[in-house]
Design a protein around this motif. Structure first.
Motif, short mmCIF file in Angstrom:
data_model
loop_
_atom_site.label_atom_id
_atom_site.label_comp_id
_atom_site.label_asym_id
_atom_site.label_seq_id
_atom_site.Cartn_x
_atom_site.Cartn_y
_atom_site.Cartn_z
N PHE A 26 0.83 -1.20 0.00
CA PHE A 26 0.00 0.00 0.00
C PHE A 26 0.87 1.26 0.00
CE2 PHE A 26 -3.75 -2.51 1.65
CZ PHE A 26 -4.55 -2.27 0.54
N SER A 27 1.98 1.24 0.72
CA SER A 27 2.92 2.38 0.72
C SER A 27 3.48 2.59 -0.69
CB SER A 27 4.07 2.14 1.70
OG SER A 27 3.59 2.13 3.00
N TYR A 28 3.83 1.49 -1.35
CA TYR A 28 4.32 1.57 -2.72
C TYR A 28 3.25 2.15 -3.64
CZ TYR A 28 5.93 0.09 -7.33
OH TYR A 28 6.28 0.06 -8.65
N TYR A 29 2.01 1.71 -3.46
CA TYR A 29 0.89 2.22 -4.26
C TYR A 29 0.75 3.73 -4.08
CZ TYR A 29 -3.87 2.57 -6.13
OH TYR A 29 -4.98 2.90 -6.88
N LYS A 30 0.82 4.18 -2.82
CA LYS A 30 0.73 5.62 -2.54
C LYS A 30 1.90 6.37 -3.18
CE LYS A 30 -0.22 6.79 1.73
NZ LYS A 30 -0.35 6.79 3.20
N GLU A 31 3.08 5.78 -3.14
CA GLU A 31 4.28 6.40 -3.72
C GLU A 31 4.14 6.57 -5.24
OE1 GLU A 31 8.84 5.03 -4.54
OE2 GLU A 31 7.95 4.42 -2.63
N ILE A 32 3.72 5.50 -5.93
CA ILE A 32 3.64 5.59 -7.40
C ILE A 32 2.49 6.49 -7.84
CG2 ILE A 32 4.84 3.43 -7.86
CD1 ILE A 32 2.14 2.10 -8.39
N THR A 33 1.37 6.49 -7.11
CA THR A 33 0.28 7.40 -7.48
C THR A 33 0.66 8.84 -7.17
OG1 THR A 33 -0.86 6.97 -5.38
CG2 THR A 33 -1.57 5.69 -7.30
N GLY A 34 1.48 9.04 -6.13
CA GLY A 34 1.97 10.38 -5.82
C GLY A 34 2.87 10.90 -6.93
N LYS A 35 3.71 10.03 -7.49
CA LYS A 35 4.59 10.43 -8.59
C LYS A 35 3.77 10.76 -9.83
CE LYS A 35 8.71 7.98 -7.10
NZ LYS A 35 9.61 6.85 -7.32
N THR A 36 2.72 10.00 -10.07
CA THR A 36 1.83 10.30 -11.19
C THR A 36 1.21 11.68 -11.00
OG1 THR A 36 1.33 7.97 -11.52
CG2 THR A 36 -0.24 9.55 -12.46
N GLY A 37 0.77 11.97 -9.78
CA GLY A 37 0.19 13.27 -9.47
C GLY A 37 1.17 14.41 -9.68
N THR A 38 2.43 14.18 -9.30
CA THR A 38 3.47 15.21 -9.50
C THR A 38 3.65 15.49 -10.98
OG1 THR A 38 4.60 14.51 -7.47
CG2 THR A 38 5.88 15.79 -9.05
N GLN A 39 3.68 14.43 -11.78
CA GLN A 39 3.83 14.61 -13.23
C GLN A 39 2.65 15.37 -13.82
OE1 GLN A 39 4.31 10.56 -14.53
NE2 GLN A 39 6.53 10.62 -14.34
N ALA A 48 -6.22 8.90 -5.20
CA ALA A 48 -5.98 7.48 -5.47
C ALA A 48 -6.03 6.64 -4.20
CB ALA A 48 -4.63 7.30 -6.15
N PHE A 49 -5.59 7.21 -3.08
CA PHE A 49 -5.57 6.47 -1.81
C PHE A 49 -6.06 7.39 -0.70
CE2 PHE A 49 -3.82 4.30 1.88
CZ PHE A 49 -4.05 2.98 1.57
N PRO A 50 -7.40 7.56 -0.60
CA PRO A 50 -7.95 8.49 0.39
C PRO A 50 -8.13 7.86 1.78
CG PRO A 50 -9.71 7.59 -0.93
CD PRO A 50 -8.42 7.00 -1.47
N TYR A 51 -7.20 7.04 2.20
CA TYR A 51 -7.32 6.30 3.46
C TYR A 51 -6.10 6.47 4.34
CZ TYR A 51 -10.95 3.78 0.88
OH TYR A 51 -12.06 3.47 0.15
N ASP A 68 -11.68 9.87 5.83
CA ASP A 68 -12.50 11.00 6.27
C ASP A 68 -13.16 11.69 5.08
OD1 ASP A 68 -11.71 10.59 8.91
OD2 ASP A 68 -9.91 11.83 8.66
N HIS A 69 -12.88 11.17 3.89
CA HIS A 69 -13.44 11.73 2.66
C HIS A 69 -14.93 11.41 2.59
CE1 HIS A 69 -14.13 12.34 -1.63
NE2 HIS A 69 -13.01 13.04 -1.64
N GLN A 70 -15.69 12.28 2.00
CA GLN A 70 -17.14 12.14 1.91
C GLN A 70 -17.59 10.87 1.19
OE1 GLN A 70 -18.81 15.61 0.13
NE2 GLN A 70 -20.81 14.70 -0.22
N LYS A 71 -16.85 10.46 0.14
CA LYS A 71 -17.26 9.31 -0.68
C LYS A 71 -16.80 7.97 -0.13
CE LYS A 71 -17.23 11.75 -5.10
NZ LYS A 71 -16.61 11.80 -6.41
N TYR A 72 -15.94 7.98 0.89
CA TYR A 72 -15.33 6.74 1.36
C TYR A 72 -15.47 6.62 2.88
CZ TYR A 72 -13.15 7.51 -3.17
OH TYR A 72 -12.94 7.76 -4.50
N GLY A 111 -15.33 0.45 -5.20
CA GLY A 111 -14.51 0.77 -6.37
C GLY A 111 -13.03 0.78 -6.02
N LYS A 112 -12.68 1.43 -4.91
CA LYS A 112 -11.28 1.47 -4.47
C LYS A 112 -10.79 0.08 -4.10
CE LYS A 112 -10.12 5.70 -4.95
NZ LYS A 112 -9.15 6.04 -6.00
#
Length: 142
Positions: A26-39, A48-51, A68-72, A111-112
């Protein structure tokens, strides 16, 4: 409650999994989605990971993802083992990851959870048993 399972089969790239291994994935998932967001110059890692990982219970082999997100709301993640008869007819022990949607879970959580299941199954080259009963194979088949 609904459950999905990622089973580690003979052809998976791991035969055993621990809670720490799952948290690392899960940490790796957060890391790679964070890099996508930076790009993309977008706060994609929170989308991508609202948890947050909460209440790790090592004795019972589970933790939950709380949002704490409204949808999750929440997703429960656990690891375990089951006795099976393998393709050669031998009794063996198979490790698995269980993803559970508790009663408070939303459609967004489902979905998540499906996204996370596919990510975990792909990384581990496992056999994914989805919430709807279908099976997806992410390992090399003979």
């Amino acid at each position: 409650m609904e459950n999905a399972y990622i089973k580690l089969v003979t052809n998976s790239n791991a035969q055993h999994i621990s809670l720490d291994d799952v948290k690392d994935l899960f940490s790796y998932y957060k890391e790679i989605t964070g890099k996508t967001g930076t790009q993309l110059d977008w706060d994609y890692d929170n989308a991508a990971f609202p948890y947050q990982i909460k209440e790790v219970n090592h004795e019972k082999n589970w933790f939950y993802l709380k949002s704490d997100h409204q949808k999750y709301k929440a997703i429960i993640v656990g690891v375990g083992q089951e006795k099976i008869v393998d393709e050669t007819g031998e009794n063996t022990v198979q490790s698995y990851i269980q993803i559970t949607l508790p009663e408070i879970s939303t459609a967004g959580d489902k979905g998540k959870a499906n996204e996370f299941c596919k990510f975990l199954a792909k990384k581990l080259e496992g056999e994914l048993h989805l919430f709807n009963g279908r099976v997806m194979y992410f390992y090399k088949r003979k």
